[in-house]
Design an enzyme around this catalytic site. Structure first.
Site, short mmCIF file in Angstrom:
data_model
loop_
_atom_site.label_atom_id
_atom_site.label_comp_id
_atom_site.label_asym_id
_atom_site.label_seq_id
_atom_site.Cartn_x
_atom_site.Cartn_y
_atom_site.Cartn_z
N CYS A 206 0.87 -1.19 0.00
CA CYS A 206 0.00 0.00 0.00
C CYS A 206 0.91 1.23 0.00
O CYS A 206 1.69 1.44 0.93
CB CYS A 206 -0.88 -0.07 1.25
SG CYS A 206 -1.42 1.48 1.91
N CYS B 58 0.68 3.61 2.96
CA CYS B 58 1.27 3.03 4.18
C CYS B 58 2.78 3.02 4.06
O CYS B 58 3.50 3.28 5.03
CB CYS B 58 0.77 1.59 4.38
SG CYS B 58 -1.00 1.41 4.25
C1 LIG Z 1 4.44 -0.19 7.59
C2 LIG Z 1 2.95 -0.29 7.65
C3 LIG Z 1 2.20 0.87 7.57
C4 LIG Z 1 0.81 0.79 7.62
N1 LIG Z 1 0.08 1.93 7.51
C5 LIG Z 1 -1.26 1.86 7.50
C6 LIG Z 1 -2.07 3.03 7.32
O1 LIG Z 1 -1.54 4.13 7.17
N2 LIG Z 1 -3.41 2.90 7.30
C7 LIG Z 1 -4.02 1.66 7.44
O2 LIG Z 1 -5.24 1.60 7.42
N3 LIG Z 1 -3.28 0.54 7.62
C8 LIG Z 1 -1.94 0.61 7.65
N4 LIG Z 1 -1.21 -0.53 7.81
C9 LIG Z 1 -1.91 -1.78 8.11
C10 LIG Z 1 -2.16 -1.91 9.64
O3 LIG Z 1 -0.97 -1.68 10.37
C11 LIG Z 1 -2.65 -3.31 10.03
O4 LIG Z 1 -1.71 -4.26 9.63
C12 LIG Z 1 -3.99 -3.63 9.41
O5 LIG Z 1 -4.92 -2.64 9.74
C13 LIG Z 1 -4.51 -5.01 9.91
O6 LIG Z 1 -4.64 -4.95 11.30
P1 LIG Z 1 -4.87 -6.22 12.20
O7 LIG Z 1 -5.83 -5.88 13.27
O8 LIG Z 1 -5.17 -7.39 11.34
O9 LIG Z 1 -3.50 -6.50 12.95
P2 LIG Z 1 -2.10 -5.90 12.69
O10 LIG Z 1 -2.07 -4.46 13.10
O11 LIG Z 1 -1.62 -6.23 11.32
O12 LIG Z 1 -1.22 -6.69 13.76
C14 LIG Z 1 -0.94 -8.08 13.62
C15 LIG Z 1 -0.75 -8.64 15.01
O13 LIG Z 1 0.26 -7.92 15.68
C16 LIG Z 1 -0.01 -7.81 17.07
N5 LIG Z 1 0.03 -6.41 17.39
C17 LIG Z 1 -0.81 -5.43 16.94
N6 LIG Z 1 -0.42 -4.25 17.38
C18 LIG Z 1 0.66 -4.46 18.15
C19 LIG Z 1 1.52 -3.60 18.88
N7 LIG Z 1 1.32 -2.29 18.91
N8 LIG Z 1 2.53 -4.16 19.56
C20 LIG Z 1 2.76 -5.49 19.55
N9 LIG Z 1 2.00 -6.35 18.85
C21 LIG Z 1 0.96 -5.84 18.16
C22 LIG Z 1 -1.36 -8.44 17.28
O14 LIG Z 1 -1.16 -9.74 17.80
C23 LIG Z 1 -1.96 -8.49 15.90
O15 LIG Z 1 -2.84 -9.55 15.74
C24 LIG Z 1 0.18 -0.48 7.75
C25 LIG Z 1 0.95 -1.64 7.83
C26 LIG Z 1 2.32 -1.56 7.78
C27 LIG Z 1 3.12 -2.83 7.85
#
Ligand SMILES: Cc1cc2nc3c(=O)[nH]c(=O)nc-3n(C[C@H](O)[C@H](O)[C@H](O)COP(=O)(O)OP(=O)(O)OC[C@H]3O[C@@H](n4cnc5c(N)ncnc54)[C@H](O)[C@@H]3O)c2cc1C
Length: 546
Positions: free
Chosen positions: A341, A344
């Protein structure tokens, strides 16, 4: 909190990498003590950071909105070097980045001939009295003599002058919900967390490991805070805070909230540390008179106690760990090239570069040697500086949002949900709609009896809207649950009342029938003759007296 053992694994494994949720009675806001220190390495409380942030927030917003700080350069098409996965892409419009194409409207120092004109700038640099840092800042002359010096960079600064790099207006591409997620983003996050495995047995590795983990987790939590704060409400079409999403991603995990504050302390200490070395610079004043004063206003509110970097790599033996730390953090910045993305990736690059710059300032600025300090600062590139201030702004915005979410949370906890239910007249709408719907369903049942259709299965409250629908839940399921429960309860109550009513009406008649049939049977028995009985279907048949 950094006990994930990720060594010797070839494939990213999200299950083993991530911490289990640490919910505290379902709520962080009620359990965190704001008078506590943010970390053993920070002599500052959550409350104090809130106060500092309140004082600088306005200036920081203005600063990152200036022409100098709002443009960033990056290569959006750089190939991922960690795994063979360069074909994915995010089709969502929100993932896109609007690249600067209208060059005529840019200030002079952003014009291609200045940005690309390294020789021209270098040519003047020797004769002018302004230091190289300022020329880097205004002309983009990165890289002079860098190759021959030891590597003190925590990110690849060469990326900014890559010929593929594009200029992006950060203010036109806000960091917010993009819809990017699933396996792809999970793979990126797990790869980032996997970088946190230092050679076992090194002195000081556990504290370094802890700092590394907190930086990454704080970045992760800060991104989650932004995407929850600026989330698209698909019903109204507006971008607005989503409390439930925030609680699910960040608010219910005190550790994640604390890591955002920790990162704030780290970056603000780095800014505090370079303050004395910025004073002689004019920050391209000819373009924007206020930039310098805004920076100084912000930096003068910061305190050296917020973070004690000397504790991390405190003895000589830990220098190996420091090298390892630097190399691993550099990998984190490079993993951003694997993000599909674009939006992101943009903000991921800005923020990882901002942390990398902070780490360089904190760990590579030798306290014993004033001259070397000035040199490190002088050699910061324009993009590192832009990333540093923008990363600080992102953390500052996260902390502001956390406080706003806390207020929202308290309003809801104090019955705000119920109040808004009545304020919006939803209760009365519910009654009216229930009445209409019952009428409709009766008609539907009647017509279904005639037509043998399945119309009567249509949900009665199909158009009913309940208040406070969470974006992450299936709204149809919630409505159906309400309807089902309503039906079942009213049906059961009506049936129970009918049964009781009928029992009272039928009681005397039933008693009379019982009396008659019993006396009849006894009379027949006395006479020695057969008697008649009825089965359930009312068919009479004879019974023999035994
Ligand atoms: C570099 C990057 C930038 C991004 N920027 C954006 C953006 O600007 N806008 C957008 O909508 N999405 C963005 N995303 C996607 C977003 O971060 C999430 O990955 C996505 O929303 C899916 O979220 P999720 O709830 O499936 O878990 P995710 O956030 O993908 O997390 C995966 C797992 O990590 C663990 N986890 C979650 N948070 C934490 C934490 N703080 N510390 C430790 N462990 C943790 C949990 O076990 C979770 O199940 C970005 C992703 C990346 C890699």
């Amino acid at each position: 909190q950094v006990e994930n053992s990720r060594e010797n694994k070839s494939e990213p494994d999200t299950k083993s990498v991530f911490q289990p949720p640490v919910g505290n009675n379902g709520s962080f806001f009620c359990t965190i003590d704001k008078e506590e220190l943010v970390s053993p390495t920070c002599d500052v409380t959550f409350k104090e950071i809130n106060e500092i942030n309140g004082k600088i927030r306005k200036d920081l917003v203005s600063l990152v909105g200036t022409d100098f700080f709002k443009y960033f350069k990056l290569d959006l098409y750089k190939q991922c070097t960690f795994w063979n996965d360069n074909n994915g892409f995010c089709v969502n419009r929100a993932c896109a980045v609007d690249v600067v194409e209208d060059w005529d409207n840019l200030p002079e120092y952003w014009q291609p001939e200045v940005l690309g004109g390294l020789d021209k700038v270098n040519g003047t640099s020797g004769s002018d009295d302004e230091c190289k840092f300022l020329q880097d800042l205004c002309g983009g002359a990165e890289g002079n003599g860098r190759q021959t010096e030891p590597d003190i960079d925590y990110c690849d600064v060469g990326d900014f002058v890559n010929s593929q790099a594009v200029l992006v207006d950060l203010s036109a591409n806000p960091e917010r919900f993009t819809g990017y997620g699933g396996q792809e983003s999970a793979l990126i996050w797990s790869s980032i967390y996997r970088e946190n495995c230092f050679s076992p047995g090194e002195m000081g590795q556990s504290l370094a490991k802890s700092v590394f983990y907190r930086l990454v987790s704080g970045l992760h939590a800060s991104i989650a805070t932004h995407l929850s704060n600026d989330h698209l409400n698909t019903e109204t079409g507006k971008w607005e805070p989503d409390l439930e999403l925030f609680m699910a991603r960040v608010g219910n995990f005190p550790e994640r909230v604390a890591n955002i504050y920790f990162n704030y302390a780290v970056v603000s200490k780095a800014l505090w540390k370079i303050k004395p070395y910025l004073s002689h610079l004019s920050f391209c004043n000819s373009y924007n008179q206020d930039v310098k004063s805004m920076i100084m206003n912000i930096l003068s509110q910061l305190d050296s106690n917020v973070f004690n970097e000397d504790l991390i790599f405190e003895d000589e033996l830990s220098s190996k760990v420091k090298d390892d730390f630097r190399a691993r953090f550099k990998n984190v910045t490079k993993i951003m090239d694997c993000v599909h993305c674009d939006r992101c990736r943009l903000w991921g690059k800005v923020q990882t570069t901002g942390y990398a710059t902070s780490l360089k300032i904190l760990f590579e600025l030798d306290d014993r040697d004033e001259e070397s300090k000035q040199q490190v600062v002088d050699k910061l590139t324009k993009y590192e500086l832009i990333a540093l201030f923008n990363t600080f702004d992102r953390l500052s915005k996260s902390i502001e949002s956390i406080n706003n979410f806390e207020r929202l949370y308290e309003i809801q906890a104090a019955g705000g949900k119920l109040a808004s239910f009545f304020q919006n007249n939803n209760f009365f709408k519910l009654l009216k709609k229930a009445r209409n719907s019952i009428k409709e369903s009766v008609q539907a049942i009647n017509s279904s009896i005639n037509s043998s259709s399945s119309e009567d299965e249509k949900p009665i409250f199909a158009d009913l809207k309940m208040p406070g629908k969470p974006a992450v839940k299936n709204t149809d399921q919630i409505e159906n649950k309400w309807k089902k429960a309503w039906h079942t309860e009213t049906h059961n109550v009506i049936e129970a009342l009918k049964f009781i009513y009928r029992s009272y009406i039928d009681l005397p008649r039933n008693l009379w029938h019982l009396l008659l049939s019993t006396s009849n049977r006894l009379w027949n028995k006395f006479l020695g003759i057969q008697y008649l009985s009825e089965d359930d279907d009312g068919v009479s048949y004879k019974l023999d007296i035994i």
